[in-house]
Design a protein around this motif. Structure first.
Motif, PDB file in Angstrom:
ATOM      1  N   LEU A  94      42.099   0.875  21.203  1.00 61.04           N
ATOM      2  CA  LEU A  94      42.024   0.366  22.573  1.00 61.04           C
ATOM      3  C   LEU A  94      42.694   1.305  23.567  1.00 61.04           C
ATOM      4  O   LEU A  94      42.523   1.164  24.772  1.00 61.04           O
ATOM      5  N   GLY A  95      43.495   2.248  23.063  1.00 61.14           N
ATOM      6  CA  GLY A  95      44.208   3.173  23.946  1.00 61.14           C
ATOM      7  C   GLY A  95      45.404   2.557  24.630  1.00 61.14           C
ATOM      8  O   GLY A  95      45.863   3.053  25.675  1.00 61.14           O
ATOM      9  N   LEU A  96      45.963   1.491  24.048  1.00 57.50           N
ATOM     10  CA  LEU A  96      47.120   0.837  24.640  1.00 57.50           C
ATOM     11  C   LEU A  96      48.401   1.566  24.240  1.00 57.50           C
ATOM     12  O   LEU A  96      48.575   1.935  23.078  1.00 57.50           O
ATOM     13  N   GLY A  97      49.292   1.757  25.190  1.00 57.30           N
ATOM     14  CA  GLY A  97      50.568   2.367  24.883  1.00 57.30           C
ATOM     15  C   GLY A  97      51.467   1.416  24.114  1.00 57.30           C
ATOM     16  O   GLY A  97      51.262   0.192  24.111  1.00 57.30           O
ATOM     17  N   PHE A  98      52.476   1.981  23.458  1.00 53.27           N
ATOM     18  CA  PHE A  98      53.458   1.189  22.711  1.00 53.27           C
ATOM     19  C   PHE A  98      54.830   1.690  23.142  1.00 53.27           C
ATOM     20  O   PHE A  98      55.479   2.475  22.467  1.00 53.27           O
ATOM     21  N   ARG A  99      55.240   1.223  24.307  1.00 56.70           N
ATOM     22  CA  ARG A  99      56.380   1.815  24.997  1.00 56.70           C
ATOM     23  C   ARG A  99      57.703   1.251  24.481  1.00 56.70           C
ATOM     24  O   ARG A  99      57.790   0.101  24.059  1.00 56.70           O
ATOM     25  N   GLY A 100      58.724   2.086  24.555  1.00 55.81           N
ATOM     26  CA  GLY A 100      60.047   1.678  24.123  1.00 55.81           C
ATOM     27  C   GLY A 100      60.802   2.864  23.566  1.00 55.81           C
ATOM     28  O   GLY A 100      60.635   3.993  24.030  1.00 55.81           O
ATOM     29  N   ARG A 152      46.503  -8.418  25.721  1.00 58.78           N
ATOM     30  CA  ARG A 152      45.070  -8.709  25.788  1.00 58.78           C
ATOM     31  C   ARG A 152      44.364  -7.529  26.422  1.00 58.78           C
ATOM     32  O   ARG A 152      44.801  -7.004  27.453  1.00 58.78           O
ATOM     33  N   ALA A 153      43.267  -7.105  25.801  1.00 63.29           N
ATOM     34  CA  ALA A 153      42.390  -6.090  26.381  1.00 63.29           C
ATOM     35  C   ALA A 153      40.964  -6.600  26.216  1.00 63.29           C
ATOM     36  O   ALA A 153      40.355  -6.453  25.150  1.00 63.29           O
ATOM     37  N   GLY A 154      40.442  -7.251  27.242  1.00 66.86           N
ATOM     38  CA  GLY A 154      39.098  -7.813  27.159  1.00 66.86           C
ATOM     39  C   GLY A 154      39.029  -8.918  26.128  1.00 66.86           C
ATOM     40  O   GLY A 154      39.715  -9.939  26.233  1.00 66.86           O
TER      41      GLY A 154
END
Length: 401
Positions: free
Chosen positions: A172-178, A273-275
């Motif tokens: 999905l190309g979602l970041g995983f920040r932290g 949530r992504a779509g």
């Protein structure tokens, strides 16, 4: 191309809980097992706060028979020699289950799979690797590599429960920040008489060198979790474990049955949530592995997602409740689970100054002597439940609505 209403990617307890809740709401569910290797070192203690949810799903009795319950836990402070004991029985009247559930990961998964098979679900797709995912306004197409070749599936919704390294999240190309801790987590499965040394079924061992979390697995096996500096060679982790255990067990015989080490992170996905794809548990967020706030939050993620997605799929609510799920669960993690996990890790293994330690311990000393203070300490875990994503009065077939 085969079609189903929901595909749950990931067959760990949180993924299976989500699948079971959706199936009980009447949805057609397929679970894709991404081949996560079962480990005897996996978490084995489930907090009292998540047990009502397992009960509503109808699995708590079987899960209890596969393990055992224990209302006690303690804080052992190596510097002072203190042994502060606590009894979850003070929660009687506030929860129907004033105890923790000790059950191994594999046993809990077996219970959940048996219950899942009783509903309108497809057989679990075993050892499948997700290689592609594309979605449009009406659904999601996923591509799996299995032992029988490549499979393409069409589904209305995807739930990502495939862990910290979630392939769904990456596609999905979602970041995983932290951030990542400068320590590694080491979990050892140990055959030893910890009970003979007055360890409770759940013991937080406080020390800046030998801090650990110790959980009883069964009459002879214990799960011993500690952290160590990343400057120590990774290839010799196993060789160092006996020395660590000897410092706390002294002359008590022990045998290391298994062990596992990993980096420790505190991260969250940009959104849950992504779509038509929703994230739950470790695919959405992760905190340090020493203490249980992240797993507790993961179960509550599943319960809230079951509410939201069953209402949308059943036509009882529009998709805005899925955005509310995403925003609400991320806020619970950032506001409650993450700082609590970091604070508890700090207490267990990072305080070397005696005066600072005394200050940190006062809260626990008070709780060990005052039932009201103990209730206040314990009830924090209910903050991890968060609010329902459904508007008040919304009809739903979910067991959580």
């Amino acid at each position: 191309m085969k079609h189903t209403q929901v595909v749950v990617v990931g067959a760990d307890p949180v993924g299976l809980v989500t699948a079971l809740g959706l199936a009980k709401a009447g949805l057609d569910v397929l679970v894709v097992d991404t081949g996560r290797e079962a480990s005897a070192c996996a978490p084995c203690v489930h907090d009292w706060s998540v047990l009502p949810g397992l009960d509503r799903l109808g699995v708590l009795e079987d899960a209890t028979q596969a393990g055992f319950t224990d209302p006690s836990w303690c804080l052992r402070v190596l510097q002072t020699g203190e042994h502060l004991t606590f009894d979850l029985g003070v929660l009687a009247g506030l929860t129907p289950h004033p105890y923790n559930l000790h059950v191994e990961d594999t046993a809990l998964c077996e219970v959940l799979e048996r219950h899942l098979a009783r509903h309108r679900t497809k057989p679990i797709e075993r050892n499948a690797r997700l290689v592609d995912l594309a979605q449009d306004q009406s659904g999601v197409e996923i591509v799996l590599e299995t032992g029988d070749g490549v499979r393409r599936l069409r589904t209305d919704w995807v739930v990502a429960a495939d862990g910290t390294s979630s392939m769904v999240r990456r596609l999905l190309g979602l970041g995983f920040r932290g951030s990542t801790w400068h320590d590694r987590s080491v979990v050892a499965l140990v055959d030893a008489d910890f009970a003979g040394r007055d360890y409770a079924g759940t013991t937080l061992q406080v020390d800046d060198r030998y801090g650990a979390v110790v959980h009883k697995v069964d009459d002879r096996r214990w799960r011993y979790t500690f952290d160590e500096s990343l400057t120590l060679p990774e290839e010799s982790v196993g060789a160092r474990i006996p020395g660590v255990l000897r410092k706390v067990l002294g002359s008590v015989p022990f045998h290391v049955l298994d062990w596992h080490s990993s980096r420790m992170h505190q991260r969250t996905s940009d959104q849950y949530r992504a779509g038509r794809v929703l994230l739950v548990g470790d695919s959405a967020h992760v905190a340090n592995r020493m203490i249980g706030h992240s797993p507790i939050t993961a179960f509550f993620d599943a319960y809230r997602l079951i509410e939201a997605l069953s209402a949308v799929a059943g036509g009882y609510a529009d998709e805005r409740v899925l955005d509310k799920y995403s925003e609400g669960r991320k806020r619970v993690f950032l506001d409650h689970a993450l700082p609590a996990s970091a604070g508890r890790k700090h207490l267990i293994s990072q305080i070397s100054d005696r005066r600072q330690l005394e200050t940190e311990l006062e809260h626990y000393r008070l709780a060990s002597a005052d039932p009201e203070a103990l209730r206040e300490l314990l009830l924090f875990n209910r903050e991890l439940e968060g609010d329902s994503p459904l508007p008040r009065g919304t009809s739903s077939v979910s067991v959580f609505s």
